[in-house]
Design an enzyme around this catalytic site. Structure first.
Site, PDB file in Angstrom:
ATOM      1  N   TYR A 140      54.395  53.447  39.394  1.00 45.11           N
ATOM      2  CA  TYR A 140      54.485  54.371  40.527  1.00 45.11           C
ATOM      3  C   TYR A 140      55.905  54.616  41.029  1.00 45.11           C
ATOM      4  CZ  TYR A 140      54.090  49.900  42.998  1.00 45.11           C
ATOM      5  OH  TYR A 140      54.263  48.615  43.414  1.00 45.11           O
ATOM      6  N   LYS A 188      45.147  52.785  54.389  1.00 48.12           N
ATOM      7  CA  LYS A 188      44.098  51.981  53.752  1.00 48.12           C
ATOM      8  C   LYS A 188      42.722  52.375  54.254  1.00 48.12           C
ATOM      9  CE  LYS A 188      44.980  47.654  52.309  1.00 48.12           C
ATOM     10  NZ  LYS A 188      45.255  46.232  52.380  1.00 48.12           N
ATOM     11  N   CYS A 219      13.698  20.535  46.010  1.00 48.29           N
ATOM     12  CA  CYS A 219      13.986  21.635  45.083  1.00 48.29           C
ATOM     13  C   CYS A 219      12.885  22.691  45.166  1.00 48.29           C
ATOM     14  CB  CYS A 219      14.096  21.100  43.653  1.00 48.29           C
ATOM     15  SG  CYS A 219      14.192  22.420  42.432  1.00 48.29           S
ATOM     16  N   CYS A 223      10.853  22.423  41.652  1.00 48.65           N
ATOM     17  CA  CYS A 223      10.133  21.240  41.152  1.00 48.65           C
ATOM     18  C   CYS A 223       9.830  20.221  42.243  1.00 48.65           C
ATOM     19  CB  CYS A 223      10.929  20.577  40.027  1.00 48.65           C
ATOM     20  SG  CYS A 223      12.389  19.696  40.626  1.00 48.65           S
ATOM     21  N   CYS A 278      19.640  19.925  42.814  1.00 52.90           N
ATOM     22  CA  CYS A 278      18.378  19.262  42.496  1.00 52.90           C
ATOM     23  C   CYS A 278      18.714  18.109  41.554  1.00 52.90           C
ATOM     24  CB  CYS A 278      17.447  20.269  41.816  1.00 52.90           C
ATOM     25  SG  CYS A 278      16.066  19.505  40.974  1.00 52.90           S
TER      26      CYS A 278
HETATM   27  S1  IVH Z   1      54.837  52.666  46.352  1.00 49.52           S
HETATM   28  C1  IVH Z   1      58.568  50.194  48.463  1.00 49.52           C
HETATM   29  N1  IVH Z   1      52.668  53.454  45.235  1.00 49.52           N
HETATM   30  O1  IVH Z   1      50.910  48.639  47.469  1.00 49.52           O
HETATM   31  C2  IVH Z   1      57.190  50.044  47.980  1.00 49.52           C
HETATM   32  N2  IVH Z   1      52.760  51.204  45.986  1.00 49.52           N
HETATM   33  O2  IVH Z   1      51.400  48.065  50.328  1.00 49.52           O
HETATM   34  C3  IVH Z   1      56.753  51.317  47.354  1.00 49.52           C
HETATM   35  N3  IVH Z   1      50.739  49.915  45.512  1.00 49.52           N
HETATM   36  O3  IVH Z   1      53.763  46.633  47.102  1.00 49.52           O
HETATM   37  C4  IVH Z   1      55.400  51.138  46.864  1.00 49.52           C
HETATM   38  N4  IVH Z   1      49.655  51.522  44.521  1.00 49.52           N
HETATM   39  O4  IVH Z   1      52.066  46.768  45.189  1.00 49.52           O
HETATM   40  C5  IVH Z   1      53.284  52.436  45.809  1.00 49.52           C
HETATM   41  N5  IVH Z   1      50.801  54.328  44.192  1.00 49.52           N
HETATM   42  C6  IVH Z   1      51.432  53.296  44.755  1.00 49.52           C
HETATM   43  C7  IVH Z   1      50.827  52.014  44.887  1.00 49.52           C
HETATM   44  C8  IVH Z   1      51.538  51.006  45.517  1.00 49.52           C
HETATM   45  C9  IVH Z   1      49.607  50.269  44.899  1.00 49.52           C
HETATM   46  C10 IVH Z   1      50.998  48.589  46.086  1.00 49.52           C
HETATM   47  C11 IVH Z   1      52.334  48.013  45.761  1.00 49.52           C
HETATM   48  C12 IVH Z   1      53.024  47.815  47.052  1.00 49.52           C
HETATM   49  C13 IVH Z   1      51.887  47.790  48.025  1.00 49.52           C
HETATM   50  C14 IVH Z   1      52.335  48.318  49.346  1.00 49.52           C
END
Ligand code: IVH
Length: 671
Positions: A225, A314, A407, A410, A425
């Site tokens: 990423y 999230k 049990c 049994c 058991c």
């Molecule tokens: S960008 C500077 N992109 O989520 C950090 N992170 O809560 C930039 N993660 O430590 C992270 N998918 O382990 C980024 N598409 C995504 C991601 C991602 C999962 C995780 C990663 C990061 C954490 C942050």
């Protein structure tokens, strides 16, 4: 409590949770709760800067380095992201971006929205086109060198077009696909091992194994990423262009990444992916919203923990409300009694849920779960849902749940050992245990008795025809044709299979006996060390305990099993009935990981000649061939590996470097 005391208490609690999460891979609270603790601490510390201390969890990036691996200093710190749980906080992020870029118009700010994969952050360093290092995030400044393990992930390119750059360090997330997670847990249950709690923990465990050959079997995936360091960075204006380039260089960049022309478009994706993520074969716990312009990113910079140019949104874990229809207790192979909630079926995260695990007695007491209660259930990464809490009700409730006193199958006494959470058991002749033990005995990796399925086992035990393993070997055709739905031909097939299993050999037989803590791998280690089960019976605790990968717990369990009279008699009966106690072919057993495995060796090796490598592999039962095909299990790639490496990559073959090969053959005692 004074503010100072509260701060100290929060720090202590966060440290404990950090340790559980990063070091033991077994968190006990949700991310959301953890974040709440963290935020509370930050808030108190910013209101009372006089209490801020260098050892506060707010003063570092998180995690801990495991001393079993070499430490790696990240050339650019691996930061984490600020988590948000509601759209308001995401809007506040956008407002901060706007304030940080006073000369830029709101509608000129582009974002890239990506899935937030629930796995482990890693870094991959390439030099002159070659993967030279892979590391965990660790505490953000220093991680662990897990190059050999990351190399086993089939989607990680080991070699890329060297013309692209001299040096770069990429960031990505390693994950375990949901299907793979289910497969491994089924296998662990069959081997009598504890299942992993969720795919993230399973992936974390797999990445930190000392044996890359085992990591290679865990089916891990990765999505790249971002970039930590890139000496060709000046050629790119945006994050999106950079990702396109990485994808063109064959890096696994996720297909759902979306370029959004403005903030409103980014927000809309939060709703779009809320449900869509359930259909993916990997866990996604939210979205990451990245600023697209690399120039703007530079202008905004980062705080000590987070970049100011990205935010994570999230999703809350999917929950549903239902009623507990009953609480039943299941008896396992080792006599363990596990309470399970039977629920009014309810639809949750893509499937209908009718059962939820309640783990054990203490868990039920702690949450005070009773039959008839309305409860919140949740699927958060785990495949089996759990009961989160009981919804308060004003009506009269049933009595608290009590574990059965005997049990449920049994009626024998049940016992809970000191310091154990589980009741067992104590009756080794318990029919429920016997059925589970027979299923295990007959399973593919044990005696491999085809046609001896659960329905036949049920009947054989219920009619009293089979009381132990050896009874299987005296069954006559009449005993079988008298069972329901078993014709003449099927009965004969089953008898043939049972007879065939007599020569399964030492390692399979030992595994099949179902000694606690002795799974397939331990059985094969022991079978390589001793000539037969009978020889194993003469070995004392001290000798067993010293064997690599055996240790005190297994040694104790094995001794207790082999010393018990009924088990001795059973082994003797099996032997008299013609069940082979030695390894097949009379030679010591070979590790199952190399028997039947096909290798191809390419490139230049430095530690041994190709011929030596070949001999070692062969001495452990592996085969070495010249060309890579879909039947190849491992490609051993030395330096200057060429077309074979390319082919192996295309086919997704596991690739071992010299070091990984050395570990593999040394582990098997041949080097
Ligand atoms: S960008 C500077 N992109 O989520 C950090 N992170 O809560 C930039 N993660 O430590 C992270 N998918 O382990 C980024 N598409 C995504 C991601 C991602 C999962 C995780 C990663 C990061 C954490 C942050």
């Amino acid at each position: 409590m004074t503010t100072k005391q509260e701060i100290e208490k929060l720090r202590q609690s966060i440290r404990e949770h950090d340790h559980r999460y990063y070091v033991k891979n077994s968190p006990t609270i949700s991310d959301r709760k953890y974040d709440a603790l963290f935020r509370r601490l930050k808030k108190l510390e910013s209101a009372h800067p006089e209490y801020v201390a260098p050892d506060s969890p707010t003063q570092r990036v998180g995690g801990k380095v495991d001393e079993r691996f070499q430490a790696v200093v990240h050339p650019v710190p691996m930061l984490s992201l600020d988590n948000t749980y509601n759209v308001e906080e995401v809007r506040a992020f956008h407002q901060r971006v706007l304030r940080g870029l006073p000369d830029v118009r709101d509608d000129a700010i582009e974002y890239v929205v990506e899935l937030k994969f629930d796995g482990l952050a890693v870094s991959l360093t390439y030099e002159d086109g070659l993967l030279v290092r892979g590391a965990t995030r660790g505490d953000g400044l220093r991680g662990e060198d897990i190059t050999a393990n990351l190399r086993t992930i089939r989607s990680v390119p080991l070699k890329i077009d060297a013309a692209f750059c001299r040096r770069m360090e990429l960031r990505g997330e390693v994950y375990m696909p949901k299907k793979e997670f289910a497969r491994i847990n089924t296998q662990r249950a069959a081997d009598g091992e504890m299942p992993f709690v969720n795919p993230r923990n399973a992936a974390a465990g797999a990445l930190r194994l000392l044996d890359p050959a085992v990591t290679a079997q865990r089916g891990l995936g990765i999505f790249i990423y971002g970039v930590g360091f890139l000496d060709a960075a000046a050629d790119f204006q945006t994050h999106y262009e950079l990702q396109k380039k990485l994808a063109a260089l064959q890096f696994p960049v996720n297909e759902h990444n979306r370029l959004c022309k403005n903030f409103a478009a980014a927000l809309a994706l939060i709703e779009e992916f809320r449900d869509k993520r359930q259909d993916l074969d990997y866990e996604v716990d939210g979205l990451v919203i990245h600023l697209n312009s690399l120039d703007y990113r530079k202008k905004l910079g980062a705080t000590s923990r987070f970049p100011r140019w990205a935010v994570a949104y999230k999703y809350a874990a999917e929950q549903a409300v239902t009623e507990i229809a009953d609480i039943v207790c299941q008896v396992g192979r080792t006599g363990s009694i596990t309470p399970v909630a039977e629920l009014q079926p309810v639809f949750l995260s893509g499937s209908t849920v009718a059962r939820a695990t309640l783990h054990n007695e203490d868990e039920i007491k702690r949450k005070d779960i009773r039959v008839g209660d309305r409860v919140v259930i949740e699927k958060a990464g785990e495949i089996i849902p759990k009961v989160v809490r009981v919804i308060e009700s004003s009506g009269k409730r049933r009595r608290p749940f009590a574990m059965p006193t005997a049990c449920p199958e049994c009626r024998a006494t049940i016992h809970r050992g000191d310091g154990e959470a589980v009741w067992r058991c104590v009756n080794s002749a318990c029919p429920a245990q016997l059925k589970e033990r027979l299923k295990y005995f007959a399973s593919r990796k044990a005696m491999d008795i085809d046609h001896l399925g659960p329905a036949v086992i049920e009947q054989l035990v219920d009619t009293g025809g089979v009381k132990n393993f050896s009874d299987l070997y005296v069954l006559k055709k009449d005993d079988l044709t008298s069972l329901e739905r078993l014709g003449d031909k099927s009965a004969q097939n089953l008898l043939d299979e049972i007879a065939k299993s007599k020569s399964a050999g030492f390692s399979r037989l030992l595994h099949a006996l179902g000694v606690r803590h002795v799974g397939q791998r331990t059985a094969s280690i022991l079978a390589r060390r001793f000539r037969s089960i009978n020889e194993l019976q003469t070995v004392g605790y001290d000798e067993l305990e010293k064997i690599d990968e055996v240790g005190p717990v297994i040694a104790e369990s094995l001794r207790a099993f082999l010393e018990q009279d009924s088990n001795r008699r059973e082994i003797e009966s099996l032997r008299r009935l013609g069940v082979v106690m030695k390894e097949r072919g009379g030679s010591p057993a070979r590790d199952a990981s190399l028997v039947g495995k096909q290798f191809v060796i390419t490139g230049t090796l430095s530690r041994f000649t190709r011929e030596e490598a070949k001999e070692k592999i062969q001495s452990l039962g592996g085969r070495v061939t010249a060309t890579v095909s879909k039947n190849t299990d491992y490609l051993v790639a030395g330096t200057a590996a060429g077309s074979k490496l390319e082919k192996a990559r295309q086919l997704g073959t596991a690739i071992l470097d010299e070091e990984a090969l050395r570990k593999l053959v040394e582990r098997d005692g041949a080097a």
